[in-house]
Design a protein around this motif. Structure first.
Motif, PDB file in Angstrom:
ATOM      1  N   PHE A   1     -10.109  -0.090  -8.176  1.00  0.00           N
ATOM      2  CA  PHE A   1      -9.301  -1.014  -9.102  1.00  0.00           C
ATOM      3  C   PHE A   1     -10.224  -2.187  -9.415  1.00  0.00           C
ATOM      4  O   PHE A   1     -10.556  -3.046  -8.634  1.00  0.00           O
TER       5      PHE A   1
ATOM      6  N   GLU B   1      -9.379  -5.857  -9.676  1.00  0.00           N
ATOM      7  CA  GLU B   1      -8.852  -6.013  -8.418  1.00  0.00           C
ATOM      8  C   GLU B   1      -7.691  -5.279  -8.503  1.00  0.00           C
ATOM      9  O   GLU B   1      -7.333  -4.894  -9.629  1.00  0.00           O
ATOM     10  N   LEU B   2      -7.037  -5.056  -7.520  1.00  0.00           N
ATOM     11  CA  LEU B   2      -5.749  -4.337  -7.146  1.00  0.00           C
ATOM     12  C   LEU B   2      -4.604  -5.032  -7.862  1.00  0.00           C
ATOM     13  O   LEU B   2      -4.529  -6.325  -7.336  1.00  0.00           O
TER      14      LEU B   2
ATOM     15  N   ASP C   1     -13.763   1.828   0.360  1.00  0.00           N
ATOM     16  CA  ASP C   1     -12.535   1.285   0.482  1.00  0.00           C
ATOM     17  C   ASP C   1     -11.588   1.840  -0.852  1.00  0.00           C
ATOM     18  O   ASP C   1     -12.263   1.635  -1.995  1.00  0.00           O
ATOM     19  N   TRP C   2     -10.490   2.392  -0.566  1.00  0.00           N
ATOM     20  CA  TRP C   2      -9.840   2.716  -1.686  1.00  0.00           C
ATOM     21  C   TRP C   2      -9.372   1.714  -2.962  1.00  0.00           C
ATOM     22  O   TRP C   2      -9.115   1.883  -4.163  1.00  0.00           O
ATOM     23  N   ARG C   3      -9.353   0.407  -2.490  1.00  0.00           N
ATOM     24  CA  ARG C   3      -8.907  -0.649  -3.415  1.00  0.00           C
ATOM     25  C   ARG C   3      -9.937  -0.829  -4.136  1.00  0.00           C
ATOM     26  O   ARG C   3      -9.962  -1.671  -5.359  1.00  0.00           O
ATOM     27  N   THR C   4     -11.235  -0.458  -4.092  1.00  0.00           N
ATOM     28  CA  THR C   4     -12.399  -0.901  -4.949  1.00  0.00           C
ATOM     29  C   THR C   4     -12.304  -0.044  -6.074  1.00  0.00           C
ATOM     30  O   THR C   4     -13.141  -0.290  -7.167  1.00  0.00           O
TER      31      THR C   4
ATOM     32  N   LEU D   1      -6.021   6.299   4.163  1.00  0.00           N
ATOM     33  CA  LEU D   1      -6.439   5.115   3.637  1.00  0.00           C
ATOM     34  C   LEU D   1      -7.037   3.998   4.884  1.00  0.00           C
ATOM     35  O   LEU D   1      -7.032   2.951   4.654  1.00  0.00           O
TER      36      LEU D   1
ATOM     37  N   GLY E   1       0.844  -1.122  -0.038  1.00  0.00           N
ATOM     38  CA  GLY E   1      -0.007   0.011  -0.005  1.00  0.00           C
ATOM     39  C   GLY E   1       0.849   0.961   0.155  1.00  0.00           C
ATOM     40  O   GLY E   1       0.502   2.422  -0.234  1.00  0.00           O
TER      41      GLY E   1
END
Length: 437
Positions: free
Chosen positions: A373, A376-377, A368-371, A324, A309
């Motif tokens: 992408f 998926e990240l 969630d910041w990952r969403t 984050l 991260g």
């Protein structure tokens, strides 16, 4: 792996990269070198002449390394230094490693033959609208030269900051620069330029070195030397004020507000800085791959070297927002790292005692910041995550797209703040397309 911290510090491969310091380590005690243990347990290794060449945490993990050499005047000067960042990368400091050259034609001026370096400093002060005293600070007589035709050459020295990919200067890549420090006698706090190119943690690691050398140089003095923020020109910012305040305590004359005065470029230099009683200290645990920063017995942040991260976990106390949604708390001898709903337990390094206090619960971000992408990240190496800053490669090599992305995003933020219409459009947009090139 050495069980003795001193042996670990001096003889672990990679801890010392300068030939002079490695040679000194081989006969450390025989030649009169000595080591001091600070109240926090940290170790400082000194040359026989009293100049530090290595500082480590209590287990012998290095914080910074200094190389000193005889100069042309018969004194001893700092020639290079390395500082280790929380996530294991090394940054190099080269005093006067960047020199900008300016040429001025004086031949058109009456009696130009009588022009002195002080006259040129005065011209620079008027052109820059800076006090002459500030210009004197950075331009020595030897920085000026006037040839027989009246062409003046002016050199402005700056200390270069470089990324050391393998820990040594053999593969140094220029990153940023700052005002040329007087490393033999720390007497001001510098302006750092190209700060958007700094790797995470560079500022605090460099200030850690500055504070350490300052403390060495103030020993035995009846009065501590107050420092001032100096630069041509100064670039005061909230981030700089927070960073300086971690290591030094600001004071402003006539009961003024130090922060208000500091943020005014014309008054930044009136704020004086004296050493803080409890500067932050760092502890590395190579086995768990974590660096913990502690200030006055309170854990401030923790950084995992294998973190994809690229961001530390921070103490939520006094914070309105958690970057984050990452936070930390202490439970006995355990460090609890929280990333939204997920928690990770890290054992505190042996001998490290920090205060256990209830951490305020912070509301999580709705998304969630990952969403962002999809699907998926994608996988990324931790060094790429932490090192996603805008560097300036040599020659015609292009800046990588990954390194440029944060710079572009920050530029768009600035545009949105400066132009209300752009800000309104962006705030209502569901998707933003950035075309590269």
């Amino acid at each position: 792996m050495f069980s003795d911290p001193i042996a670990c510090a001096l003889f672990t491969p990679g801890h010392l990269r300068f030939q002079s310091t490695r040679t000194l380590a081989e006969s450390f005690h025989k030649v009169g070198g000595y080591v001091e243990t600070l109240p926090t347990g940290h170790l400082v290794f000194y040359r026989p002449d009293g100049r530090r060449f290595l500082a480590t945490d209590p287990t012998g993990q290095p914080l910074h390394e200094c190389e000193w050499e005889l100069n042309a005047n018969g004194g001893v000067s700092l020639t290079r230094a390395r500082v280790q960042l929380d996530w294991g990368c090394w940054v190099g400091i080269t005093p006067a490693g960047l020199v900008n050259e300016t040429k001025v034609n004086l031949a058109t001026k009456p009696n130009w033959q009588r022009t002195t370096p002080e006259d040129l400093r005065g011209m620079a002060a008027r052109a820059l609208r800076m006090p002459l005293e500030e210009v004197r600070w950075f331009y020595r007589d030897e920085d000026f030269a006037i040839d027989p035709t009246g062409l003046a050459t002016i050199h402005q020295r700056k200390d270069a900051l470089s990324v050391l990919d393998d820990g040594g200067f053999e593969t140094a890549r220029f990153m940023s620069c700052m005002g040329a420090m007087h490393w033999d006698e720390i007497d001001f706090l510098p302006v750092v330029e190209l700060f958007k190119s700094l790797l995470p943690g560079t500022g605090s690691a460099v200030l850690e070195l500055i504070r350490a050398l300052y403390d060495d140089q103030q020993r035995g003095r009846s009065a501590l030397r107050p420092l001032r923020y100096r630069g041509i020109p100064p670039y005061p910012s909230e981030a700089a004020f927070r960073l300086f305040s971690a290591f030094f305590t600001p004071q402003s004359g006539e009961a003024g507000d130090p922060f208000v005065d500091f943020m005014n470029p014309s008054k930044s230099q009136v704020v004086t800085w004296l050493p803080a009683d409890h500067p932050p200290v760092r502890y590395f645990d190579g086995r768990q791959g974590v660096c913990i920063t502690v200030k006055d017995g309170v854990a401030q942040k923790a950084t995992l070297t294998a973190d994809t991260g690229g961001l530390a976990y921070v103490n939520p106390l006094g914070r309105r927002v958690l970057p984050l949604d990452r936070s930390l708390r202490i439970d006995g001898q355990q460090l609890i790292l929280k990333d939204r709903e997920q928690e990770m337990i890290v054992s505190l390094p042996t001998g490290l005692h920090v205060q256990t206090a209830p951490s305020p619960e912070q509301p999580m971000s709705p998304i969630d910041w990952r969403t962002v992408f999809v699907p998926e990240l994608s996988g990324i190496h931790p060094c790429e995550a932490f090192g996603a800053v805008l560097l300036y490669p040599e020659g015609s090599e292009e800046i990588s797209e990954l390194a440029a992305q944060p710079f572009v995003a920050d530029y768009l933020d600035d545009l949105g703040e400066q132009d209300r219409e752009i800000g309104r459009i962006r705030s209502s947009a569901e998707q933003v397309l950035i075309v590269n090139g």
